[in-house]
Scaffold this active site. Sequence first.
Site, short mmCIF file in Angstrom:
data_model
loop_
_atom_site.label_atom_id
_atom_site.label_comp_id
_atom_site.label_asym_id
_atom_site.label_seq_id
_atom_site.Cartn_x
_atom_site.Cartn_y
_atom_site.Cartn_z
CG ASP A 61 38.79 34.35 44.41
OD1 ASP A 61 37.61 34.28 44.01
OD2 ASP A 61 39.69 33.67 43.93
CG ASN A 128 49.20 30.74 39.29
OD1 ASN A 128 48.18 30.24 39.77
ND2 ASN A 128 49.54 32.00 39.50
CG HIS A 130 45.68 30.97 41.82
ND1 HIS A 130 45.74 32.03 40.95
CD2 HIS A 130 44.47 30.39 41.58
CE1 HIS A 130 44.63 32.10 40.25
NE2 HIS A 130 43.85 31.11 40.60
CD GLU A 135 47.92 34.72 41.96
OE1 GLU A 135 48.21 33.56 41.60
OE2 GLU A 135 47.23 35.49 41.29
C1 GLP Z 1 40.78 32.12 39.22
C2 GLP Z 1 40.04 32.45 40.52
C3 GLP Z 1 39.90 31.25 41.41
C4 GLP Z 1 39.52 30.08 40.54
C5 GLP Z 1 40.73 29.68 39.76
C6 GLP Z 1 40.47 28.65 38.70
O1 GLP Z 1 41.80 33.05 38.98
N1 GLP Z 1 40.70 33.49 41.27
O2 GLP Z 1 38.92 31.47 42.40
O3 GLP Z 1 39.09 29.01 41.35
O4 GLP Z 1 41.39 30.82 39.21
O5 GLP Z 1 39.69 29.17 37.66
P1 GLP Z 1 39.03 28.27 36.53
O6 GLP Z 1 38.03 27.41 37.22
O7 GLP Z 1 38.39 29.24 35.59
O8 GLP Z 1 40.12 27.46 35.91
#
Ligand code: GLP
Length: 233
Positions: A61, A128, A130, A135
């Site tokens: 992403d 959340n 996602h 989302e």
């Molecule tokens: C972010 C990214 C995702 C990521 C997720 C978890 O917003 N868009 O690709 O895997 O949320 O992030 P983190 O590993 O920092 O908890």
Amino acid sequence: MKASIEVTPDAKWADRVTERLLAEIAPGKRLCLPTGSTPVPVYRRLAGSTSLEGLELFLLDEFGGLPKGDPGRCATMLSRELLSVSTGSANVHIPDVDAADPAEAASRFGALIHEGGLDLAVVGLGPNGHIGLNEPGSTPDQTTRVVDLAPLTSQGARLYGATATPTWGITVGMAELAAAREVLVLVTGGHKAEILQRVLDGPIGPETPASYLTDLDSCTFLVDESAALNGAV
Ligand code: GLP
């Protein structure tokens, strides 16, 4: 639940995940990789133990509305944490959020994934529920596309050093992720315990897009003990 769950002591988690990834790294393999904080210790280990030569890497992403090279851009994070410290050059594919027509760029990115599919999709779990930027509200049939970000995700980008607050992005869709030969969901830390419990024990549905992955035989949740607390696992 069709997915598998593997819980590893916190101190050994990154080694275990690295081991799983190394088994999939070979020239010509098609991998989708996430950014965020979770994979950082894994990427550090990978960079020290293998060459990325000949891999086809797809970034999961990307945030829109941030300047090129912004520290909060996913491409910058992937470069910083993995590509710039690894040997061998992978063929890296990044969703083009700078394109004049981001929707068209997202379709092109999806088509590129469809061409040969994915051997392995590695994803993190958003606070959340996602996956990538799929989302809450996302459906399992949605493909790679432009999305609006949930408020929590917009604010979260600042934690990665973003110099502005993004409101949209491009994400690989749940459809392409579910079609991967293997899916690994990385989950670490006590701050993820509650959402992990909702994903694993709650209904499969759009409230927590990660829940769609629990219905796949091809999916493994690789969880550390801190995230498995609260009876999540
Ligand atoms: C972010 C990214 C995702 C990521 C997720 C978890 O917003 N868009 O690709 O895997 O949320 O992030 P983190 O590993 O920092 O908890």
